[in-house]
Write a protein that holds these residues in place. Structure first.
Motif, mmCIF file in Angstrom:
data_model
loop_
_atom_site.group_PDB
_atom_site.id
_atom_site.type_symbol
_atom_site.label_atom_id
_atom_site.label_comp_id
_atom_site.label_asym_id
_atom_site.label_seq_id
_atom_site.Cartn_x
_atom_site.Cartn_y
_atom_site.Cartn_z
ATOM 1 N N ALA A 202 0.720 -1.240 -0.127
ATOM 2 C CA ALA A 202 0.266 0.038 0.150
ATOM 3 C C ALA A 202 0.891 1.144 -0.218
ATOM 4 C CB ALA A 202 -0.958 -0.028 1.211
ATOM 5 N N VAL A 203 1.953 1.264 0.762
ATOM 6 C CA VAL A 203 2.913 2.491 1.168
ATOM 7 C C VAL A 203 3.491 2.524 -0.460
ATOM 8 C CG1 VAL A 203 4.849 3.315 2.033
ATOM 9 C CG2 VAL A 203 2.953 2.287 3.221
ATOM 10 N N GLY A 204 3.918 1.464 -1.086
ATOM 11 C CA GLY A 204 4.632 1.489 -2.466
ATOM 12 C C GLY A 204 3.792 1.950 -3.287
ATOM 13 N N THR A 205 2.587 1.499 -3.479
ATOM 14 C CA THR A 205 1.511 2.006 -4.276
ATOM 15 C C THR A 205 1.157 3.620 -4.256
ATOM 16 O OG1 THR A 205 0.356 -0.228 -4.436
ATOM 17 C CG2 THR A 205 -0.717 1.740 -5.321
ATOM 18 N N ALA A 206 1.030 4.024 -3.226
ATOM 19 C CA ALA A 206 0.960 5.281 -2.855
ATOM 20 C C ALA A 206 2.186 6.265 -3.282
ATOM 21 C CB ALA A 206 1.017 5.596 -1.273
ATOM 22 N N LEU A 207 3.466 5.620 -3.074
ATOM 23 C CA LEU A 207 4.529 6.482 -3.618
ATOM 24 C C LEU A 207 4.664 6.486 -5.175
ATOM 25 C CD1 LEU A 207 7.384 5.280 -0.714
ATOM 26 C CD2 LEU A 207 6.136 7.364 -1.121
ATOM 27 N N ALA A 208 4.122 5.231 -5.615
ATOM 28 C CA ALA A 208 4.370 5.210 -7.032
ATOM 29 C C ALA A 208 3.420 6.109 -7.525
ATOM 30 C CB ALA A 208 4.082 3.590 -7.721
ATOM 31 N N VAL A 209 2.091 6.236 -7.182
ATOM 32 C CA VAL A 209 1.005 6.983 -7.843
ATOM 33 C C VAL A 209 1.565 8.534 -7.706
ATOM 34 C CG1 VAL A 209 -1.254 8.247 -7.013
ATOM 35 C CG2 VAL A 209 -0.930 5.718 -7.041
ATOM 36 N N ALA A 210 2.162 8.970 -6.559
ATOM 37 C CA ALA A 210 2.782 10.170 -6.390
ATOM 38 C C ALA A 210 3.934 10.600 -7.456
ATOM 39 C CB ALA A 210 3.260 10.579 -4.825
ATOM 40 N N LEU A 211 4.710 9.536 -7.729
ATOM 41 C CA LEU A 211 5.867 9.627 -8.658
ATOM 42 C C LEU A 211 5.031 9.607 -9.968
ATOM 43 C CD1 LEU A 211 8.775 9.548 -9.272
ATOM 44 C CD2 LEU A 211 8.686 7.006 -9.508
ATOM 45 N N LEU A 212 4.333 9.024 -10.553
ATOM 46 C CA LEU A 212 3.669 8.995 -11.825
ATOM 47 C C LEU A 212 3.000 10.361 -12.021
ATOM 48 C CD1 LEU A 212 2.128 5.287 -11.876
ATOM 49 C CD2 LEU A 212 4.190 6.255 -13.249
ATOM 50 N N TYR A 213 2.288 11.041 -11.111
ATOM 51 C CA TYR A 213 1.863 12.107 -11.093
ATOM 52 C C TYR A 213 2.576 13.286 -11.565
ATOM 53 C CZ TYR A 213 -1.062 16.326 -10.013
ATOM 54 O OH TYR A 213 -1.606 17.676 -10.250
ATOM 55 N N ALA A 214 3.877 13.315 -10.492
ATOM 56 C CA ALA A 214 4.770 14.145 -10.716
ATOM 57 C C ALA A 214 5.501 14.216 -12.170
ATOM 58 C CB ALA A 214 5.952 13.852 -9.596
ATOM 59 N N PRO A 224 -7.235 10.377 -8.168
ATOM 60 C CA PRO A 224 -8.025 10.014 -6.876
ATOM 61 C C PRO A 224 -8.381 8.605 -6.946
ATOM 62 C CG PRO A 224 -9.091 12.050 -7.698
ATOM 63 C CD PRO A 224 -8.113 11.590 -8.761
ATOM 64 N N LEU A 225 -8.560 7.996 -8.028
ATOM 65 C CA LEU A 225 -8.939 6.498 -8.330
ATOM 66 C C LEU A 225 -7.623 5.649 -7.857
ATOM 67 C CD1 LEU A 225 -11.215 4.542 -8.752
ATOM 68 C CD2 LEU A 225 -10.519 4.527 -11.128
ATOM 69 N N THR A 226 -6.565 6.142 -8.454
ATOM 70 C CA THR A 226 -5.374 5.153 -8.036
ATOM 71 C C THR A 226 -4.999 5.318 -6.458
ATOM 72 O OG1 THR A 226 -3.959 6.978 -8.946
ATOM 73 C CG2 THR A 226 -4.280 5.357 -10.414
ATOM 74 N N ALA A 227 -5.138 6.636 -6.018
ATOM 75 C CA ALA A 227 -4.742 6.754 -4.451
ATOM 76 C C ALA A 227 -5.783 6.015 -3.846
ATOM 77 C CB ALA A 227 -5.032 8.370 -4.237
ATOM 78 N N LEU A 228 -7.137 5.757 -4.125
ATOM 79 C CA LEU A 228 -7.969 4.970 -3.558
ATOM 80 C C LEU A 228 -7.676 3.392 -3.559
ATOM 81 C CD1 LEU A 228 -10.879 4.875 -2.180
ATOM 82 C CD2 LEU A 228 -11.789 4.543 -4.335
ATOM 83 N N VAL A 229 -6.950 3.149 -4.604
ATOM 84 C CA VAL A 229 -6.591 1.884 -4.643
ATOM 85 C C VAL A 229 -5.456 1.481 -3.315
ATOM 86 C CG1 VAL A 229 -5.274 -0.050 -5.691
ATOM 87 C CG2 VAL A 229 -6.863 1.508 -6.931
ATOM 88 N N ALA A 230 -4.632 2.518 -3.006
ATOM 89 C CA ALA A 230 -3.715 2.278 -2.278
ATOM 90 C C ALA A 230 -4.116 2.429 -0.699
ATOM 91 C CB ALA A 230 -2.502 3.474 -2.338
ATOM 92 N N LEU A 231 -5.247 3.180 -0.556
ATOM 93 C CA LEU A 231 -5.958 3.330 0.782
ATOM 94 C C LEU A 231 -6.708 1.929 0.806
ATOM 95 C CD1 LEU A 231 -7.508 7.021 0.825
ATOM 96 C CD2 LEU A 231 -5.582 5.999 2.229
ATOM 97 N N THR A 232 -7.410 1.451 -0.075
ATOM 98 C CA THR A 232 -8.034 0.234 0.140
ATOM 99 C C THR A 232 -7.070 -1.040 0.467
ATOM 100 O OG1 THR A 232 -9.522 0.784 -1.607
ATOM 101 C CG2 THR A 232 -9.672 -1.224 -1.034
ATOM 102 N N LEU A 233 -6.047 -0.956 -0.100
ATOM 103 C CA LEU A 233 -4.880 -2.020 0.137
ATOM 104 C C LEU A 233 -4.362 -1.811 1.692
ATOM 105 C CD1 LEU A 233 -2.392 -2.161 -2.950
ATOM 106 C CD2 LEU A 233 -3.951 -3.902 -1.913
ATOM 107 N N TRP A 234 -4.371 -0.679 2.132
ATOM 108 C CA TRP A 234 -3.910 -0.417 3.566
ATOM 109 C C TRP A 234 -4.940 -0.856 4.317
ATOM 110 C CZ3 TRP A 234 0.592 1.108 6.152
ATOM 111 C CH2 TRP A 234 0.479 1.382 7.433
#
Length: 385
Positions: A202-214, A224-234
């Protein structure tokens, strides 16, 4: 992904829309949001690529939604039918915003069954993905059929690859749990390890989302949808850890010791007097007691609700009959005093409540308070009082 029934007591899966191979199929309300997002976003993309009118683009988007839901359903049927092959009951399949889940009536009995059931879904997605790739290569370029085949190929392959990542609540997490279970012969430890692996994902997914957006790979709409995936995993990983710890403590449940002894008070007794007797009994026994209201023949008719009694102002308690803050025994679930840990939890899940009658034959021998059970199973969790 698949889930056992235990983590979600009392949860309503959604609206039942039918049965597939005898398995109830539910649609969660969140699926409407997914359908709308895909219809609009993909419809615009397909319309531009294929030079369609806006209406034509949205129709293509709607077609992709139907195809995508069919793929998710096939994934979950892989879990469900494999589980039934091993005599594990399936309560239903639910399609929701982030895909779907299969609810089973019990956990896999062995690591081998756990591994096969968990990998069945990704295997189906992989087969669908390969078939869609073949269709994409065979169809003429820049046609509606080609576009749909390409998107189905991409989505099924992504679903297969993402779901086999080794962390709960993903299917790969169930496979990881099966392997650790085999090595340690401790299902609960295996679940905790796989749960913490899921939190790391979940943490890795959140970091990947932030990097891909950057780096402008993800658009603001997709964020928002990809961030929701990370939150759901957590959240799912945390629930898995929590349930494993609860299951480890189930053998500690002993209703003879956990249930509060029943102190009988006659119907019509003033609340203040009933509480005085209860305080005296607790001081003598050094443990909490429950107030059981009896009729003129000594038969139990109601149980005092501590929360309702506490809400009565002290000045009123001498003038209020204990019956006014009691619940009829007919409204309370019953458990035999010999009921074992897992059966106790099943009863609580099937009949949620604050109090349960504990019986020996026809006699009420105690009252189980859900707060006492929760404290036993999760001693370090902060309880609402």
């Amino acid at each position: 992904m698949e889930r056992s029934s235990q983590p979600r007591p009392g949860r309503r899966p959604g609206i039942q829309v039918g049965r597939v191979f005898g398995v109830p199929l539910y649609l969660n309300a969140s699926i409407l949001l997914l359908a709308l997002l895909i219809t609009v976003l993909y419809g615009q993309l397909a319309g531009q690529r294929l030079q369609l009118s806006p209406v034509g683009g949205y129709l293509v988007g709607a077609g992709f939604v139907v195809s995508l839901l069919a793929s998710v359903l096939a994934h979950e049927l892989g879990h469900a039918l494999t589980a039934r092959h091993f005599d594990i009951g399936v309560r239903g399949i639910t399609l929701e915003l982030l895909g779907g889940y299969t609810e089973m009536d019990r956990d896999a009995p062995t690591p081998r069954v756990e591994l096969l059931v968990s990998l069945a879904g990704p295997a189906v997605s992989a087969v669908l993905g390969v078939a869609a790739v073949a269709a994409t290569l065979a169809l003429p370029d820049r046609t509606v059929a080609d576009q749909l085949a390409f998107q189905l190929a991409a989505s099924n392959i992504i679903v297969a690859l993402f779901n086999i990542l080794p962390g709960l609540p993903l299917d790969g997490g169930r496979a990881l749990r099966a392997l650790i279970w085999t090595l340690t012969r401790d299902r609960h430890r295996a679940t905790e390890v796989a749960g913490w692996a899921g939190r790391a994902l979940a943490v890795g997914t959140a970091l990947a989302v932030a990097l891909l957006y950057a780096i402008d790979v993800l658009s603001l709409l997709a964020l928002p949808l990809t961030a929701l995936v990370a939150l759901t995993l957590w959240h799912g990983a945390g629930q898995s850890i929590r349930i494993s710890r609860i299951n480890r403590r189930l053998p500690l449940i002993d209703l003879a010791r956990l249930a509060r002894p029943a102190l009988t008070v006659p119907t019509g007794t003033p609340l203040a007097e009933a509480q005085r007797r209860g305080d005296e009994a607790e001081a003598t026994a050094s443990q909490s007691v429950a107030l059981l209201v009896t009729d003129s023949a000594g038969r139990p008719v109601a149980v005092v609700d501590p929360a309702a009694a506490a809400a009565v102002p002290p000045a009123r308690r001498p003038w209020l009959a204990v019956d006014a803050v009691a619940r009829s025994v007919a409204d309370l679930p019953t458990m035999p005093v010999a009921t074992q840990g897992e059966r106790v939890l099943e009863t609580v899940q099937a009949h949620p409540g604050a109090q349960y009658l504990v019986t020996a034959g026809e006699d009420v021998v105690g009252i189980l308070h859900i707060a006492d059970l929760a404290q036993l199973l999760e001693p370090h969790r902060k309880m609402n009082t």
